[in-house]
Design a protein around this motif. Structure first.
Motif, mmCIF file in Angstrom:
data_model
loop_
_atom_site.group_PDB
_atom_site.id
_atom_site.type_symbol
_atom_site.label_atom_id
_atom_site.label_comp_id
_atom_site.label_asym_id
_atom_site.label_seq_id
_atom_site.Cartn_x
_atom_site.Cartn_y
_atom_site.Cartn_z
ATOM 1 N N SER A 197 0.831 -1.197 0.000
ATOM 2 C CA SER A 197 0.000 0.000 0.000
ATOM 3 C C SER A 197 0.872 1.257 0.000
ATOM 4 O O SER A 197 0.621 2.198 -0.759
ATOM 5 N N MET A 198 1.890 1.264 0.848
ATOM 6 C CA MET A 198 2.790 2.414 0.911
ATOM 7 C C MET A 198 3.524 2.587 -0.410
ATOM 8 O O MET A 198 3.587 3.682 -0.964
ATOM 9 N N PHE A 199 4.091 1.482 -0.939
ATOM 10 C CA PHE A 199 4.881 1.563 -2.168
ATOM 11 C C PHE A 199 4.030 1.930 -3.384
ATOM 12 O O PHE A 199 4.557 2.412 -4.377
ATOM 13 N N SER A 200 2.723 1.717 -3.330
ATOM 14 C CA SER A 200 1.857 2.118 -4.437
ATOM 15 C C SER A 200 1.674 3.634 -4.470
ATOM 16 O O SER A 200 1.331 4.191 -5.508
ATOM 17 N N GLN A 201 1.918 4.279 -3.338
ATOM 18 C CA GLN A 201 1.711 5.726 -3.237
ATOM 19 C C GLN A 201 2.990 6.540 -3.332
ATOM 20 O O GLN A 201 2.978 7.664 -3.838
ATOM 21 N N VAL A 202 4.089 5.996 -2.805
ATOM 22 C CA VAL A 202 5.348 6.747 -2.743
ATOM 23 C C VAL A 202 6.531 5.857 -3.087
ATOM 24 O O VAL A 202 6.476 4.644 -2.921
ATOM 25 N N THR A 203 7.576 6.507 -3.546
ATOM 26 C CA THR A 203 8.875 5.862 -3.678
ATOM 27 C C THR A 203 9.682 6.306 -2.468
ATOM 28 O O THR A 203 9.739 7.501 -2.156
ATOM 29 N N VAL A 204 10.275 5.357 -1.783
ATOM 30 C CA VAL A 204 10.979 5.660 -0.537
ATOM 31 C C VAL A 204 12.468 5.410 -0.718
ATOM 32 O O VAL A 204 12.880 4.413 -1.316
ATOM 33 N N SER A 205 13.242 6.316 -0.215
ATOM 34 C CA SER A 205 14.681 6.092 -0.107
ATOM 35 C C SER A 205 15.075 6.472 1.312
ATOM 36 O O SER A 205 14.341 7.182 2.000
ATOM 37 N N GLY A 206 16.190 5.975 1.752
ATOM 38 C CA GLY A 206 16.598 6.302 3.106
ATOM 39 C C GLY A 206 17.933 5.718 3.461
ATOM 40 O O GLY A 206 18.576 5.032 2.654
ATOM 41 N N ARG A 207 18.319 6.010 4.672
ATOM 42 C CA ARG A 207 19.574 5.457 5.182
ATOM 43 C C ARG A 207 19.516 5.469 6.702
ATOM 44 O O ARG A 207 18.843 6.305 7.313
ATOM 45 N N TYR A 208 20.183 4.504 7.268
ATOM 46 C CA TYR A 208 20.359 4.484 8.710
ATOM 47 C C TYR A 208 21.614 5.290 9.023
ATOM 48 O O TYR A 208 22.618 5.183 8.322
ATOM 49 N N THR A 209 21.539 6.118 10.059
ATOM 50 C CA THR A 209 22.678 6.969 10.383
ATOM 51 C C THR A 209 23.419 6.521 11.639
ATOM 52 O O THR A 209 24.617 6.769 11.756
ATOM 53 N N THR A 210 22.720 5.896 12.579
ATOM 54 C CA THR A 210 23.383 5.342 13.761
ATOM 55 C C THR A 210 22.699 4.035 14.123
ATOM 56 O O THR A 210 21.553 3.793 13.756
ATOM 57 N N SER A 211 23.423 3.231 14.851
ATOM 58 C CA SER A 211 22.866 1.968 15.325
ATOM 59 C C SER A 211 23.626 1.536 16.559
ATOM 60 O O SER A 211 24.849 1.676 16.626
ATOM 61 N N GLN A 212 22.881 1.014 17.510
ATOM 62 C CA GLN A 212 23.483 0.429 18.710
ATOM 63 C C GLN A 212 22.828 -0.928 18.911
ATOM 64 O O GLN A 212 21.642 -1.022 19.204
ATOM 65 N N VAL A 213 23.606 -1.993 18.699
ATOM 66 C CA VAL A 213 23.092 -3.358 18.768
ATOM 67 C C VAL A 213 23.534 -4.005 20.070
ATOM 68 O O VAL A 213 24.711 -3.960 20.427
ATOM 69 N N THR A 214 22.580 -4.610 20.752
ATOM 70 C CA THR A 214 22.855 -5.393 21.960
ATOM 71 C C THR A 214 22.361 -6.813 21.700
ATOM 72 O O THR A 214 21.202 -7.004 21.328
ATOM 73 N N VAL A 215 23.254 -7.782 21.876
ATOM 74 C CA VAL A 215 22.923 -9.183 21.623
ATOM 75 C C VAL A 215 22.917 -9.936 22.947
ATOM 76 O O VAL A 215 23.811 -9.758 23.779
ATOM 77 N N SER A 216 21.896 -10.770 23.118
ATOM 78 C CA SER A 216 21.811 -11.638 24.284
ATOM 79 C C SER A 216 21.309 -13.000 23.808
ATOM 80 O O SER A 216 20.098 -13.174 23.584
ATOM 81 N N GLY A 217 22.230 -13.917 23.588
ATOM 82 C CA GLY A 217 21.850 -15.238 23.091
ATOM 83 C C GLY A 217 21.263 -15.148 21.701
ATOM 84 O O GLY A 217 21.882 -14.596 20.790
ATOM 85 N N ASP A 218 20.038 -15.667 21.549
ATOM 86 C CA ASP A 218 19.365 -15.658 20.251
ATOM 87 C C ASP A 218 18.461 -14.456 20.060
ATOM 88 O O ASP A 218 17.630 -14.430 19.151
ATOM 89 N N TRP A 219 18.603 -13.455 20.918
ATOM 90 C CA TRP A 219 17.813 -12.227 20.837
ATOM 91 C C TRP A 219 18.736 -11.027 20.734
ATOM 92 O O TRP A 219 19.848 -11.033 21.276
ATOM 93 N N ALA A 220 18.264 -9.992 20.050
ATOM 94 C CA ALA A 220 19.050 -8.763 19.930
ATOM 95 C C ALA A 220 18.104 -7.568 19.823
ATOM 96 O O ALA A 220 16.965 -7.695 19.361
ATOM 97 N N VAL A 221 18.606 -6.426 20.252
ATOM 98 C CA VAL A 221 17.899 -5.157 20.123
ATOM 99 C C VAL A 221 18.807 -4.213 19.352
ATOM 100 O O VAL A 221 19.998 -4.082 19.662
ATOM 101 N N ASP A 222 18.256 -3.583 18.344
ATOM 102 C CA ASP A 222 18.978 -2.611 17.518
ATOM 103 C C ASP A 222 18.258 -1.279 17.647
ATOM 104 O O ASP A 222 17.143 -1.116 17.163
ATOM 105 N N ARG A 223 18.882 -0.346 18.354
ATOM 106 C CA ARG A 223 18.321 1.010 18.486
ATOM 107 C C ARG A 223 19.003 1.864 17.425
ATOM 108 O O ARG A 223 20.235 1.929 17.374
#
Length: 142
Positions: A64-90
């Motif tokens: 639905s979104m892609f039918s209305q707009v073309t999107v471009s972007g980039r991630y500028t920062t990331s902080q990844v915390t891994v705990s076993g088989d789980w992770a959080v990426d802020r």
């Protein structure tokens, strides 16, 4: 005795690759390959919208979104915390949406959290995707 430190560098690199792949799919408007980055039971929480639950619902939302707009972007920062088989990426990033019907593109600065889980196949996939804009919400009725 304390446990030996766990080397999560390979996990962080794999999670960074998932994040980059997600942005590439968004920029390509490709919903067919979303299973490469999202779990079957993914929950997406886009700004100012109800939650989207499940891979098929995520595909429908993205189409639905892609039918209305073309999107471009980039991630500028990331902080990844891994705990076993789980992770959080802020993360932070920027997204530009260009209306397909014409009109000016809009750019917004975003921030969000990906919660990822390592699957039985060893691949990391996003199971929770929450993001919002740094811009204030529009006035009521706009």
């Amino acid at each position: 005795p304390s446990a030996a430190p766990v080397d999560t560098a390979a996990d962080v690199a794999a999670i960074n690759a998932v994040r980059d792949h997600e942005m590439a799919l968004v920029a390509a408007g490709n919903t067919d390959s979303l299973a490469a980055v999202y779990a079957a039971d993914v929950v997406m929480m886009p700004p100012n919208e109800p939650a989207v639950t499940g891979l098929e619902a995520a595909r429908t939302w993205a189409q639905s979104m892609f039918s209305q707009v073309t999107v471009s972007g980039r991630y500028t920062t990331s902080q990844v915390t891994v705990s076993g088989d789980w992770a959080v990426d802020r993360y932070t990033g920027s997204l530009t949406a260009t209306p397909k019907a014409g009109g000016p593109a809009t750019e917004e600065q975003i921030k969000g959290i990906h919660v990822l889980q390592r699957g039985t196949d060893g691949a990391w996939r996003i199971v929770q995707d929450v993001w919002n804009s740094d811009a204030p919400p529009p006035p009521p009725g706009k």
